[in-house]
Design a protein around this motif. Structure first.
Motif, PDB file in Angstrom:
ATOM      1  N   GLY A   1      -8.619  -7.554  -9.194  1.00 37.09           N
ATOM      2  CA  GLY A   1      -8.134  -7.753  -7.829  1.00 37.09           C
ATOM      3  C   GLY A   1      -7.009  -6.843  -7.412  1.00 37.09           C
ATOM      4  N   VAL A   2      -6.658  -5.839  -8.227  1.00 41.93           N
ATOM      5  CA  VAL A   2      -5.553  -4.925  -7.902  1.00 41.93           C
ATOM      6  C   VAL A   2      -6.045  -3.493  -8.080  1.00 41.93           C
ATOM      7  CG1 VAL A   2      -3.168  -4.255  -8.382  1.00 41.93           C
ATOM      8  CG2 VAL A   2      -3.879  -6.628  -8.726  1.00 41.93           C
ATOM      9  N   TYR A   3      -5.802  -2.644  -7.059  1.00 37.96           N
ATOM     10  CA  TYR A   3      -6.383  -1.300  -7.031  1.00 37.96           C
ATOM     11  C   TYR A   3      -5.308  -0.247  -6.792  1.00 37.96           C
ATOM     12  CZ  TYR A   3     -10.482  -4.187  -6.521  1.00 37.96           C
ATOM     13  OH  TYR A   3     -11.456  -5.137  -6.738  1.00 37.96           O
ATOM     14  N   LEU A   4      -5.579   0.941  -7.329  1.00 38.87           N
ATOM     15  CA  LEU A   4      -4.723   2.104  -7.140  1.00 38.87           C
ATOM     16  C   LEU A   4      -5.471   3.083  -6.250  1.00 38.87           C
ATOM     17  CD1 LEU A   4      -2.104   3.594  -7.928  1.00 38.87           C
ATOM     18  CD2 LEU A   4      -3.335   4.529  -9.901  1.00 38.87           C
TER      19      LEU A   4
ATOM     20  N   SER B   1       1.648  -3.359  -9.962  1.00 40.57           N
ATOM     21  CA  SER B   1       0.321  -3.959 -10.108  1.00 40.57           C
ATOM     22  C   SER B   1       0.398  -5.254 -10.910  1.00 40.57           C
ATOM     23  CB  SER B   1      -0.629  -2.972 -10.780  1.00 40.57           C
ATOM     24  OG  SER B   1      -0.251  -2.712 -12.128  1.00 40.57           O
ATOM     25  N   ALA B   2       1.288  -5.302 -11.911  1.00 41.11           N
ATOM     26  CA  ALA B   2       1.442  -6.520 -12.703  1.00 41.11           C
ATOM     27  C   ALA B   2       1.945  -7.669 -11.846  1.00 41.11           C
ATOM     28  CB  ALA B   2       2.397  -6.267 -13.869  1.00 41.11           C
ATOM     29  N   VAL B   3       2.928  -7.386 -10.985  1.00 41.71           N
ATOM     30  CA  VAL B   3       3.460  -8.436 -10.110  1.00 41.71           C
ATOM     31  C   VAL B   3       2.400  -8.895  -9.119  1.00 41.71           C
ATOM     32  CG1 VAL B   3       5.170  -8.939  -8.324  1.00 41.71           C
ATOM     33  CG2 VAL B   3       5.839  -7.678 -10.376  1.00 41.71           C
ATOM     34  N   LEU B   4       1.623  -7.947  -8.587  1.00 44.12           N
ATOM     35  CA  LEU B   4       0.568  -8.332  -7.645  1.00 44.12           C
ATOM     36  C   LEU B   4      -0.495  -9.171  -8.337  1.00 44.12           C
ATOM     37  CD1 LEU B   4       0.061  -5.076  -5.532  1.00 44.12           C
ATOM     38  CD2 LEU B   4       1.164  -7.206  -4.837  1.00 44.12           C
ATOM     39  N   TYR B   5      -0.870  -8.786  -9.546  1.00 42.15           N
ATOM     40  CA  TYR B   5      -1.895  -9.540 -10.273  1.00 42.15           C
ATOM     41  C   TYR B   5      -1.433 -10.972 -10.536  1.00 42.15           C
ATOM     42  CZ  TYR B   5      -4.553 -11.214 -14.299  1.00 42.15           C
ATOM     43  OH  TYR B   5      -5.305 -11.976 -15.159  1.00 42.15           O
ATOM     44  N   ALA B   6      -0.184 -11.126 -10.971  1.00 42.80           N
ATOM     45  CA  ALA B   6       0.313 -12.453 -11.315  1.00 42.80           C
ATOM     46  C   ALA B   6       0.828 -13.221 -10.109  1.00 42.80           C
ATOM     47  CB  ALA B   6       1.431 -12.339 -12.348  1.00 42.80           C
ATOM     48  N   GLY B   7       1.205 -12.511  -9.053  1.00 40.03           N
ATOM     49  CA  GLY B   7       1.838 -13.163  -7.925  1.00 40.03           C
ATOM     50  C   GLY B   7       0.953 -13.387  -6.723  1.00 40.03           C
ATOM     51  N   TRP B   8      -0.308 -12.959  -6.796  1.00 41.58           N
ATOM     52  CA  TRP B   8      -1.239 -13.215  -5.706  1.00 41.58           C
ATOM     53  C   TRP B   8      -2.397 -14.025  -6.261  1.00 41.58           C
ATOM     54  CZ3 TRP B   8      -1.061 -11.579  -0.543  1.00 41.58           C
ATOM     55  CH2 TRP B   8      -0.008 -10.711  -0.217  1.00 41.58           C
ATOM     56  N   VAL B   9      -2.856 -14.953  -5.513  1.00 42.49           N
ATOM     57  CA  VAL B   9      -4.022 -15.726  -5.918  1.00 42.49           C
ATOM     58  C   VAL B   9      -4.900 -15.922  -4.683  1.00 42.49           C
ATOM     59  CG1 VAL B   9      -2.930 -17.957  -5.496  1.00 42.49           C
ATOM     60  CG2 VAL B   9      -4.818 -17.806  -7.106  1.00 42.49           C
ATOM     61  N   THR B  10      -6.212 -15.868  -4.874  1.00 42.20           N
ATOM     62  CA  THR B  10      -7.138 -16.010  -3.760  1.00 42.20           C
ATOM     63  C   THR B  10      -7.720 -17.416  -3.755  1.00 42.20           C
ATOM     64  OG1 THR B  10      -7.712 -13.692  -3.866  1.00 42.20           O
ATOM     65  CG2 THR B  10      -9.220 -15.113  -2.689  1.00 42.20           C
TER      66      THR B  10
ATOM     67  N   GLY C   1       0.797  -1.219   0.000  1.00 40.19           N
ATOM     68  CA  GLY C   1       0.000   0.000   0.000  1.00 40.19           C
ATOM     69  C   GLY C   1       0.826   1.265   0.000  1.00 40.19           C
ATOM     70  N   ARG C   2       2.058   1.193   0.469  1.00 40.56           N
ATOM     71  CA  ARG C   2       2.876   2.404   0.507  1.00 40.56           C
ATOM     72  C   ARG C   2       3.211   2.903  -0.888  1.00 40.56           C
ATOM     73  NH1 ARG C   2       6.258  -1.750   2.158  1.00 40.56           N
ATOM     74  NH2 ARG C   2       8.079  -2.165   0.847  1.00 40.56           N
ATOM     75  N   HIS C   3       3.047   2.072  -1.905  1.00 35.71           N
ATOM     76  CA  HIS C   3       3.264   2.495  -3.290  1.00 35.71           C
ATOM     77  C   HIS C   3       1.964   2.940  -3.947  1.00 35.71           C
ATOM     78  CE1 HIS C   3       7.299   0.857  -2.984  1.00 35.71           C
ATOM     79  NE2 HIS C   3       6.796  -0.281  -2.574  1.00 35.71           N
ATOM     80  N   GLY C   4       0.869   2.931  -3.207  1.00 39.19           N
ATOM     81  CA  GLY C   4      -0.418   3.312  -3.765  1.00 39.19           C
ATOM     82  C   GLY C   4      -1.124   2.189  -4.470  1.00 39.19           C
ATOM     83  N   VAL C   5      -0.499   1.001  -4.553  1.00 36.76           N
ATOM     84  CA  VAL C   5      -1.099  -0.154  -5.227  1.00 36.76           C
ATOM     85  C   VAL C   5      -1.322  -1.247  -4.182  1.00 36.76           C
ATOM     86  CG1 VAL C   5      -0.853  -1.827  -7.088  1.00 36.76           C
ATOM     87  CG2 VAL C   5       0.175   0.433  -7.314  1.00 36.76           C
ATOM     88  N   VAL C   6      -2.502  -1.849  -4.187  1.00 36.00           N
ATOM     89  CA  VAL C   6      -2.845  -2.833  -3.176  1.00 36.00           C
ATOM     90  C   VAL C   6      -3.821  -3.832  -3.769  1.00 36.00           C
ATOM     91  CG1 VAL C   6      -4.797  -1.507  -2.265  1.00 36.00           C
ATOM     92  CG2 VAL C   6      -3.564  -3.063  -0.750  1.00 36.00           C
ATOM     93  N   THR C   7      -3.830  -5.039  -3.245  1.00 36.38           N
ATOM     94  CA  THR C   7      -4.774  -6.052  -3.720  1.00 36.38           C
ATOM     95  C   THR C   7      -6.080  -5.958  -2.944  1.00 36.38           C
ATOM     96  OG1 THR C   7      -4.071  -7.754  -2.152  1.00 36.38           O
ATOM     97  CG2 THR C   7      -2.840  -7.598  -4.232  1.00 36.38           C
ATOM     98  N   GLY C   8      -7.129  -6.467  -3.572  1.00 41.70           N
ATOM     99  CA  GLY C   8      -8.408  -6.520  -2.882  1.00 41.70           C
ATOM    100  C   GLY C   8      -8.355  -7.373  -1.635  1.00 41.70           C
ATOM    101  N   ASP C   9      -7.587  -8.447  -1.670  1.00 45.44           N
ATOM    102  CA  ASP C   9      -7.450  -9.305  -0.493  1.00 45.44           C
ATOM    103  C   ASP C   9      -6.857  -8.529   0.679  1.00 45.44           C
ATOM    104  OD1 ASP C   9      -8.430 -11.607  -1.775  1.00 45.44           O
ATOM    105  OD2 ASP C   9      -6.481 -11.976  -2.683  1.00 45.44           O
ATOM    106  N   GLU C  10      -5.848  -7.705   0.392  1.00 42.10           N
ATOM    107  CA  GLU C  10      -5.237  -6.916   1.467  1.00 42.10           C
ATOM    108  C   GLU C  10      -6.233  -5.904   2.032  1.00 42.10           C
ATOM    109  OE1 GLU C  10      -0.564  -6.449   0.664  1.00 42.10           O
ATOM    110  OE2 GLU C  10      -1.795  -5.798  -1.020  1.00 42.10           O
ATOM    111  N   LEU C  11      -6.994  -5.267   1.154  1.00 38.02           N
ATOM    112  CA  LEU C  11      -7.993  -4.307   1.635  1.00 38.02           C
ATOM    113  C   LEU C  11      -9.014  -4.989   2.528  1.00 38.02           C
ATOM    114  CD1 LEU C  11      -8.575  -2.215  -1.609  1.00 38.02           C
ATOM    115  CD2 LEU C  11      -7.515  -1.407   0.508  1.00 38.02           C
ATOM    116  N   ARG C  12      -9.504  -6.145   2.112  1.00 39.74           N
ATOM    117  CA  ARG C  12     -10.504  -6.846   2.919  1.00 39.74           C
ATOM    118  C   ARG C  12      -9.924  -7.324   4.240  1.00 39.74           C
ATOM    119  NH1 ARG C  12     -12.099  -8.087  -2.354  1.00 39.74           N
ATOM    120  NH2 ARG C  12     -10.698  -9.878  -2.498  1.00 39.74           N
ATOM    121  N   GLU C  13      -8.649  -7.729   4.207  1.00 44.43           N
ATOM    122  CA  GLU C  13      -8.005  -8.132   5.455  1.00 44.43           C
ATOM    123  C   GLU C  13      -7.927  -6.976   6.444  1.00 44.43           C
ATOM    124  OE1 GLU C  13      -4.208  -9.702   4.500  1.00 44.43           O
ATOM    125  OE2 GLU C  13      -4.985 -11.530   3.558  1.00 44.43           O
TER     126      GLU C  13
END
Length: 359
Positions: A54-57, A71-80, A18-30
């Motif tokens: 699943g990735v937000y700015l 955001s590309a790394v988060l999209y490809a590197g996180w799975v729910t 989140g410190r980069h302004g980019v975060v996943t939906g899973d992190e927000l819900r957590e």
């Protein structure tokens, strides 16, 4: 009770992204932001944006190149995945438990999966010359394991691979090593001139070894593509020219005897023996810069060994130096050459004379 979902009210620094302004939906819900509130804030004119599934700015301004990469790394590197619901303990010997799952026991769990930035985006992160810098390429190629069920989305192009390279971390992002990133860039570039520029520049700046580059292009079956073999040969020729310059400087700066450069060795009857980069007739030492051209195979290697054996039977000492060793291990190569020149009196005189002619 309502939720304050402004960026400042969220404990996003603890998320790591989140410190980069980019975060996943899973992190927000957590962190207590429900899905409906995320959707509300990502509506047109809202304070947030949905960059990828699943990735937000967390601001409405256009994403920077760094944010697109993250955001590309988060999209490809996180799975729910969903955690199986827990049930009340079963009585020993009881049949199938018809009772429903305990409410709230099941839910999404975010897990990291391997994902590596490659291609032009990785080259930009490595600071490779000739690749867009701060703005970076708008498309981001990401390597993932072949079995992953993941599709291209937005600015992300998924590249499946049987094996993922060990990532090189640049600015907190997992990048493919330079040779792999170059190869993956060549695979998607359609302009032969752009391919030539990349490969020649890679060798010129010493970003990778000639042999490693050709091996990687061969592994990816890119040498079969029209024009790539010729381009690789041009890059290797550039690498050979640079290596010859380093060999000249090594001899001069280390105070070694001057050889005759770029000669063809013959027998007195005129029969050809070998073409070499440097030859010291008095010391009977030969230096050859070892560059393997595309298509170099076991038969070529056998011929190379036979040539070396023939020269050694004539009393010559043959030294092979790769462009990479002349670049990265200059002192070691200087010591090897100096030792060979000093040990000339210990070697037997050749039984036959060797004639050196310009080539």
């Amino acid at each position: 009770m309502g939720h304050d979902t402004s960026p400042g009210a969220l404990p996003l620094p603890r998320c790591g992204t989140g410190r980069h302004g980019v975060v996943t939906g899973d992190e927000l819900r957590e962190h207590g932001v429900p899905a409906r509130r995320i959707a509300e804030r990502c509506r047109p004119g809202g304070p947030w944006q949905r960059l990828l599934p699943g990735v937000y700015l967390l601001h409405p301004e256009p994403a920077t190149a760094e944010q697109l990469l993250r955001s590309a790394v988060l999209y490809a590197g996180w799975v729910t995945t969903r955690q199986p619901a827990s049930r009340a303990p079963r009585r020993p010997g009881a049949g199938r438990d018809p009772r429903p799952a305990v409410p709230g026991a099941a839910g999404p769990v975010a897990r990291r999966r391997p994902a590596v930035v490659t291609g032009l985006a990785a080259l930009a992160l490595h600071g490779f010359p000739g690749v867009p810098g701060p703005e970076g390429p708008r498309a981001v190629d990401v390597l993932v394991p072949r079995q992953r069920r993941l599709r291209d989305a937005g600015h992300v192009r998924i590249r499946r691979s049987r094996t993922l390279p060990e990532p090189v971390w640049v600015d907190g992002l997992p990048c493919a090593p330079l040779v792999r990133a170059l190869t993956d860039a060549v695979a998607v570039l359609q302009d032969p001139r752009a391919v030539r520029t990349l490969l020649v520049e890679a060798v010129r700046v010493g970003a990778c070894g000639c042999a490693a580059l050709v091996d990687e292009l061969r592994r990816a079956a890119l040498l079969e593509r029209p024009g790539v073999t010729e381009t690789a040969e041009a890059a290797l020729a550039e690498g050979r020219a640079l290596a010859e310059g380093r060999a000249y400087r090594l001899v001069r700066e280390c105070g070694l005897p001057d050889p005759v450069w770029n000669v063809a060795l013959h027998r007195p009857d005129g029969s050809f023996l070998a073409a070499v980069d440097a030859y010291w007739p008095e010391q009977r030492v030969v230096l050859d810069i070892d560059v393997r051209w595309p298509g170099f195979d076991e038969r070529d290697w056998a011929e190379e060994v036979a040539r070396r054996d023939q020269l050694e039977r004539l009393g010559l000492e043959v030294l092979y130096m790769t462009p990479e060793k002349l670049r990265d291990a200059r002192r070691t190569q200087a010591a090897v050459l100096s030792t060979a020149l000093r040990s000339a009196p210990e070697r037997a005189r050749p039984s036959r004379l060797v004639v050196a002619l310009p080539r």
